[in-house]
Design a protein around this motif. Structure first.
Motif, short mmCIF file in Angstrom:
data_model
loop_
_atom_site.label_atom_id
_atom_site.label_comp_id
_atom_site.label_asym_id
_atom_site.label_seq_id
_atom_site.Cartn_x
_atom_site.Cartn_y
_atom_site.Cartn_z
N PRO A 44 60.80 4.47 -70.28
CA PRO A 44 60.28 3.69 -69.96
C PRO A 44 58.37 3.89 -69.78
N ASP A 45 58.51 5.37 -68.72
CA ASP A 45 56.49 4.93 -68.66
C ASP A 45 55.88 6.04 -69.74
N GLU A 46 56.69 5.87 -70.74
CA GLU A 46 55.17 6.45 -72.03
C GLU A 46 55.59 4.98 -72.85
N THR B 144 56.90 9.68 -58.43
CA THR B 144 56.85 10.14 -57.21
C THR B 144 54.71 10.33 -57.58
N ARG B 145 54.69 10.21 -58.84
CA ARG B 145 53.06 10.55 -59.33
C ARG B 145 52.45 9.32 -59.28
N PHE B 146 53.27 7.59 -58.90
CA PHE B 146 52.48 6.62 -59.18
C PHE B 146 52.55 6.34 -57.69
N PRO C 247 66.63 5.58 -70.17
CA PRO C 247 66.10 5.82 -68.06
C PRO C 247 65.39 5.90 -67.58
N ALA C 248 66.17 4.82 -66.32
CA ALA C 248 65.07 4.43 -65.11
C ALA C 248 65.47 4.76 -64.40
N ALA C 249 65.63 5.94 -63.82
CA ALA C 249 66.54 6.00 -62.39
C ALA C 249 65.49 7.19 -61.35
N GLY C 250 64.11 7.74 -62.03
CA GLY C 250 63.32 8.79 -62.14
C GLY C 250 63.09 8.12 -60.32
N LEU C 251 62.65 8.81 -59.21
CA LEU C 251 61.71 8.46 -58.44
C LEU C 251 60.01 7.34 -57.99
N ARG D 50 74.51 2.53 -63.35
CA ARG D 50 73.66 3.28 -62.11
C ARG D 50 73.71 5.01 -62.06
N GLN D 51 72.89 5.96 -61.91
CA GLN D 51 72.32 7.29 -62.16
C GLN D 51 73.09 8.19 -60.87
N GLY D 52 72.98 6.88 -59.65
CA GLY D 52 73.45 7.27 -58.70
C GLY D 52 72.51 8.26 -57.59
N ALA D 53 71.81 9.25 -58.36
CA ALA D 53 70.95 10.22 -57.64
C ALA D 53 69.97 10.43 -58.77
N PRO D 54 69.12 10.71 -58.72
CA PRO D 54 67.72 11.42 -59.82
C PRO D 54 67.88 12.49 -59.60
N PHE D 55 69.24 13.13 -60.32
CA PHE D 55 69.26 14.22 -61.13
C PHE D 55 69.04 15.13 -61.71
N LYS E 287 58.68 2.20 -60.68
CA LYS E 287 57.63 2.11 -61.85
C LYS E 287 57.74 1.50 -63.29
N GLU E 288 59.25 1.44 -63.06
CA GLU E 288 58.88 0.76 -64.83
C GLU E 288 58.62 -1.28 -64.84
N MET E 289 58.79 -1.48 -63.19
CA MET E 289 58.26 -3.07 -63.38
C MET E 289 57.13 -2.60 -62.98
P1 UTP Z 1 59.65 11.54 -65.17
O1 UTP Z 1 59.73 12.55 -64.16
O2 UTP Z 1 58.51 11.03 -65.85
O3 UTP Z 1 59.48 10.23 -64.08
O4 UTP Z 1 61.11 11.01 -65.87
P2 UTP Z 1 60.11 10.22 -62.62
O5 UTP Z 1 60.76 11.10 -61.99
O6 UTP Z 1 60.31 9.05 -62.06
O7 UTP Z 1 58.79 10.20 -61.75
P3 UTP Z 1 57.65 11.37 -61.25
O8 UTP Z 1 57.23 12.73 -62.20
O9 UTP Z 1 58.46 11.06 -60.00
O10 UTP Z 1 56.60 11.00 -60.96
C1 UTP Z 1 61.33 11.13 -66.43
C2 UTP Z 1 61.99 9.43 -66.97
O11 UTP Z 1 63.16 9.99 -66.85
C3 UTP Z 1 63.98 9.07 -65.86
C4 UTP Z 1 62.66 8.31 -65.39
O12 UTP Z 1 62.80 7.00 -64.44
C5 UTP Z 1 61.03 8.51 -66.08
O13 UTP Z 1 61.89 7.08 -66.34
N1 UTP Z 1 65.07 9.64 -65.26
C6 UTP Z 1 64.11 11.11 -64.38
C7 UTP Z 1 65.67 9.58 -64.68
O14 UTP Z 1 66.29 8.46 -65.21
N2 UTP Z 1 67.04 9.93 -64.41
C8 UTP Z 1 66.35 11.00 -63.01
O15 UTP Z 1 67.08 12.06 -62.44
C9 UTP Z 1 65.32 11.47 -63.67
#
Ligand code: UTP
Length: 294
Positions: A132-134, A17-19, A11-15, A104-109, A28-30
């Motif tokens: 992928p961030d661990e 924000t911590r970085f 899963p690599a569709a998160g935002l 594609r997830q579309g939005a980070p749900f 972030k994954e790149m």
């Molecule tokens: P994290 O919460 O660690 O990642 O989710 P994030 O949301 O990208 O980062 P912060 O907290 O805003 O800094 C763990 C993993 O799950 C994926 C993220 O891409 C990350 O690899 N993820 C998270 C999704 O694919 N979709 C989501 O809706 C949420």
């Protein structure tokens, strides 16, 4: 007998924000760790554990992730013409190490929602999930053990790591009813418990091997904190029906989604690098001496 684990879902569709600000327009994954994007380390770990099929969950802003695992014919032709054999191999190896699929997830749900996107791909097979961030650069040893445990027991298996004292309140925590060596039978999962109420000192880390039962649980998982579908809530439903095990790992690797640990990953993994390792050691010594730190 449980079916073989063939697929890794990433899963690599998160935002990320911590970085920020690094992740404002760059996934972030790149972010580079030594000489390759963080997500490539994770794919290599999955491949080393015996997986040959990779599904990456991306989002509209993460085209770079898809491109990285795709062929780049123009670049390959150029490297070939210039006789840059090693570079050509390193570029080709990225696309050849597994079969890649993207959705594609579309939005980070939420992470749970991202994992549910894999249902149509993996169908009735057990599968691995790697965050992928661990980074867990152990040559796939942990994931391989988890896969074996899942294939033998028919239970989903998640990775757990012992933490000290109140630190547990920052993580998902797993309580257990029995322990056999490094494998526990999980009887509760609590997200960020107060230290006094934590059922154990075992935090949930970013490697999972799920039976397809997780999809039925995700289907009925209500949105939790922040309106997101939490993977933890679905995992809690696996307890007892049909069961959830934990592998207690000795090294949790690096949280490359967080600045300090990302820097640590770069320093330690470059020291381990056979090509630049000794130069990096010299460089660190020089910096420390120059600052009067050693
Ligand atoms: P994290 O919460 O660690 O990642 O989710 P994030 O949301 O990208 O980062 P912060 O907290 O805003 O800094 C763990 C993993 O799950 C994926 C993220 O891409 C990350 O690899 N993820 C998270 C999704 O694919 N979709 C989501 O809706 C949420």
């Amino acid at each position: 007998m449980t079916k073989r684990v063939r697929t890794a879902v990433i899963p690599a569709a998160g935002l990320g924000t911590r970085f920020l600000p690094a992740t404002k327009s760059q996934p972030k994954e790149m972010l580079t760790v030594v000489d390759r994007p963080a997500i490539q380390w994770v794919v290599e770990e999955a491949v080393a554990a015996g997986i040959d099929d990779v599904l990456i969950i991306t989002s509209p802003t993460k085209k770079g992730v898809e491109d990285h695992f795709d062929r780049m014919t123009e670049l390959e032709t150029l490297l070939e013409a210039k006789g840059k054999v090693e570079m050509l191999q390193s570029v080709r190896q990225i696309t050849e190490m597994a079969t890649f699929h993207f959705t594609r997830q579309g939005a980070p749900f939420g992470l749970g929602h991202a994992v549910s996107m894999a249902a149509r791909h993996v169908r009735d097979e057990p599968f691995a999930v790697l965050l992928p961030d661990e980074l867990l650069p152990d040559g796939g040893a942990t994931l391989r053990r988890m896969i074996e445990e899942c294939e033998e027991s028919g239970s989903s298996v998640i990775s757990l790591f012992e933490v000290d004292g109140p630190e547990i309140s920052n993580y998902g925590c797993a309580g257990f009813s029995s322990r056999d060596g490094d494998v526990v039978e999980i009887d509760q999962i609590v997200e960020k418990p107060a230290y006094e109420n934590a059922p154990s000192n075992l935090k949930v880390t970013g490697r999972y091997v799920f039976t397809p039962d997780i999809f039925d649980k995700l289907d009925v998982t209500e949105p939790g904190k922040g309106g997101e579908i939490q993977l933890t809530d679905a995992m809690a439903m696996l307890i007892g029906d049909p069961g959830l095990r934990g592998l207690v790992i000795k090294d949790a690797g690096y949280d490359a989604g967080q600045k300090l640990d990302w820097l640590r990953a770069n320093v330690e993994l470059s020291l381990d690098d056979p090509v630049v390792g000794s130069q990096v050691a010299d460089m660190i010594r020089e910096i420390m001496q120059g600052r009067g730190l050693s």
